[in-house]
Scaffold this active site. Structure first.
Site, PDB file in Angstrom:
ATOM      1  CE1 TYR A 156     -29.242 -30.355   7.566  1.00  0.00           C
ATOM      2  CE2 TYR A 156     -30.161 -31.860   5.942  1.00  0.00           C
ATOM      3  CZ  TYR A 156     -29.208 -30.942   6.320  1.00  0.00           C
ATOM      4  OH  TYR A 156     -28.215 -30.586   5.441  1.00  0.00           O
ATOM      5  CE  LYS A 163     -27.166 -29.873   2.260  1.00  0.00           C
ATOM      6  NZ  LYS A 163     -26.203 -29.026   1.507  1.00  0.00           N
TER       7      LYS A 163
HETATM    8  P1  NAP Z   1     -20.727 -22.470   6.176  1.00  0.00           P
HETATM    9  O1  NAP Z   1     -19.325 -22.213   6.507  1.00  0.00           O
HETATM   10  O2  NAP Z   1     -21.768 -21.615   6.811  1.00  0.00           O
HETATM   11  O3  NAP Z   1     -20.892 -22.491   4.602  1.00  0.00           O
HETATM   12  C1  NAP Z   1     -22.107 -22.220   3.948  1.00  0.00           C
HETATM   13  C2  NAP Z   1     -21.797 -21.233   2.879  1.00  0.00           C
HETATM   14  O4  NAP Z   1     -22.949 -20.978   2.061  1.00  0.00           O
HETATM   15  C3  NAP Z   1     -21.366 -19.874   3.463  1.00  0.00           C
HETATM   16  O5  NAP Z   1     -20.175 -19.465   2.852  1.00  0.00           O
HETATM   17  C4  NAP Z   1     -22.525 -18.965   3.070  1.00  0.00           C
HETATM   18  O6  NAP Z   1     -22.161 -17.609   2.904  1.00  0.00           O
HETATM   19  C5  NAP Z   1     -22.886 -19.598   1.734  1.00  0.00           C
HETATM   20  N1  NAP Z   1     -24.134 -19.069   1.218  1.00  0.00           N
HETATM   21  C6  NAP Z   1     -25.355 -19.047   1.802  1.00  0.00           C
HETATM   22  N2  NAP Z   1     -26.227 -18.408   1.006  1.00  0.00           N
HETATM   23  C7  NAP Z   1     -25.537 -18.018  -0.117  1.00  0.00           C
HETATM   24  C8  NAP Z   1     -25.869 -17.302  -1.278  1.00  0.00           C
HETATM   25  N3  NAP Z   1     -27.106 -16.844  -1.498  1.00  0.00           N
HETATM   26  N4  NAP Z   1     -24.898 -17.083  -2.212  1.00  0.00           N
HETATM   27  C9  NAP Z   1     -23.646 -17.513  -2.016  1.00  0.00           C
HETATM   28  N5  NAP Z   1     -23.253 -18.193  -0.917  1.00  0.00           N
HETATM   29  C10 NAP Z   1     -24.208 -18.431   0.029  1.00  0.00           C
HETATM   30  O7  NAP Z   1     -21.155 -23.965   6.613  1.00  0.00           O
HETATM   31  P2  NAP Z   1     -20.648 -25.394   6.088  1.00  0.00           P
HETATM   32  O8  NAP Z   1     -21.121 -26.342   7.127  1.00  0.00           O
HETATM   33  O9  NAP Z   1     -19.234 -25.350   5.704  1.00  0.00           O
HETATM   34  O10 NAP Z   1     -21.588 -25.625   4.819  1.00  0.00           O
HETATM   35  C11 NAP Z   1     -21.068 -25.917   3.525  1.00  0.00           C
HETATM   36  C12 NAP Z   1     -21.897 -27.013   2.871  1.00  0.00           C
HETATM   37  O11 NAP Z   1     -21.680 -28.233   3.564  1.00  0.00           O
HETATM   38  C13 NAP Z   1     -23.399 -26.773   2.893  1.00  0.00           C
HETATM   39  O12 NAP Z   1     -23.966 -27.225   1.678  1.00  0.00           O
HETATM   40  C14 NAP Z   1     -23.852 -27.669   4.026  1.00  0.00           C
HETATM   41  O13 NAP Z   1     -25.219 -28.038   3.920  1.00  0.00           O
HETATM   42  C15 NAP Z   1     -22.930 -28.838   3.804  1.00  0.00           C
HETATM   43  N6  NAP Z   1     -22.813 -29.772   4.914  1.00  0.00           N
HETATM   44  C16 NAP Z   1     -22.452 -29.313   6.144  1.00  0.00           C
HETATM   45  C17 NAP Z   1     -22.370 -30.222   7.199  1.00  0.00           C
HETATM   46  C18 NAP Z   1     -22.022 -29.752   8.584  1.00  0.00           C
HETATM   47  O14 NAP Z   1     -22.306 -30.479   9.550  1.00  0.00           O
HETATM   48  N7  NAP Z   1     -21.412 -28.599   8.766  1.00  0.00           N
HETATM   49  C19 NAP Z   1     -22.635 -31.580   6.985  1.00  0.00           C
HETATM   50  C20 NAP Z   1     -22.982 -31.999   5.707  1.00  0.00           C
HETATM   51  C21 NAP Z   1     -23.063 -31.089   4.668  1.00  0.00           C
HETATM   52  P3  NAP Z   1     -22.533 -16.576   4.110  1.00  0.00           P
HETATM   53  O15 NAP Z   1     -21.886 -17.114   5.348  1.00  0.00           O
HETATM   54  O16 NAP Z   1     -21.982 -15.290   3.631  1.00  0.00           O
HETATM   55  O17 NAP Z   1     -24.041 -16.587   4.207  1.00  0.00           O
END
Ligand code: NAP
Length: 256
Positions: A156, A163
């Protein structure tokens, strides 16, 4: 139906596809009666996100790359131009170079470190500044975090540090925006298979570990994350600000 968010308008940033946590949250907000404004990043996701926006009957879909100051400015102008109040904002955005997640943390490049901080942390500050003026009756801003902010989690690395900065930003923003009755919180979600999660090496091993050892003995369901977001956005969460709410089957209490 409870309609906990009836008459509320929510802005959801970070919806890329059906697996995005932002999608589950937007769906739960819609179920509870909220009007939705969605953002997406760039042309690559446009068709998919347009389809999801139709499905969710979102009132607006706005392109916003959070690394571009003029995109954030444009978002702010659109929101002000709508003349409506905004009640809830979900920041569900993060990014780090895949190679920076896999290599030892001490080998993180300056560029990779700053990129992860800019997209995954600073963007919350920039978005909060853009939306606060239209949250005229107060409301809730929330972001998504992960336990890697507090503990060393394998692979990570640079994102864990981003984070940690994000969670500290939540506290500073909560302290400053509280006088406007704007609450700022983070949901620290357990691992969920999404596009971002696929960038983390050996992610399936992390999932297996949670299933084996978390108090609830099961992985995190995105709908559990979404329902907690509804709570934070609703009247029920009115006393909660500056918090990191763990929605992770209880994994964070375990000592290893
Ligand atoms: P995700 O579907 O890939 O979402 C991440 C989003 O961030 C995507 O829509 C991506 O857009 C966007 N993004 C990246 N760079 C950007 C930029 N410059 N401007 C605008 N948008 C941007 O994955 P997710 O897991 O749902 O992640 C959402 C949040 O949850 C993140 O903060 C992640 O760290 C957090 N989180 C996830 C998990 C997990 O296990 N999945 C656990 C804890 C926390 P593009 O796809 O177009 O790049």
């Amino acid at each position: 139906m409870s309609q906990l968010l009836k008459d509320k308008t929510a802005l959801v940033l970070g919806l890329a596809n059906r697996w995005s946590l932002a999608y589950s949250i937007a769906r739960a907000f819609r179920r509870e009666g909220a009007q939705l404004i969605l953002t997406y990043q760039g042309e690559r996701q446009k068709d998919t996100v347009e389809e999801l926006a139709r499905e969710l009957t979102a009132s607006r879909l706005i392109s916003c790359d959070v690394t571009q100051e003029h995109d954030i400015q444009h978002l702010s102008e659109i929101l002000r131009g709508e003349g409506d109040k905004l009640d809830a904002v979900v920041h569900s955005i993060a990014f780090a170079n895949k190679e920076d997640l896999a290599r030892p943390f001490y080998e993180t490049s300056r560029e990779g470190f700053l990129l992860a901080q800019e997209v995954s942390c600073y963007s919350l500050v920039a978005v909060a500044r853009a939306v606060a003026p239209v949250m005229t009756e107060g409301g809730a801003i929330m972001t998504l975090s992960y336990l890697g902010s507090q503990r060393v989690m394998t692979n990570y690395n640079v994102m864990g540090v981003a984070k940690a900065a994000l969670e500290a930003s939540v506290r500073y923003l909560a302290s400053e925006l509280g006088s406007q009755n704007i609450r700022v919180n983070a949901i620290s979600a357990g691992p969920v298979k999404t596009a971002s999660a696929r960038g983390i090496k050996d992610f399936s091993k992390i999932l297996d570990r949670v299933t084996e050892t978390a108090p609830l003995r099961r992985p995190t369901d995105p709908e559990e994350v979404a329902d907690s977001a509804v709570f934070l956005a609703s009247h029920l969460g009115r006393g909660v600000t500056g918090n990191i709410l763990y929605v992770d089957s209880g994994y964070q209490i375990m000592g290893f």
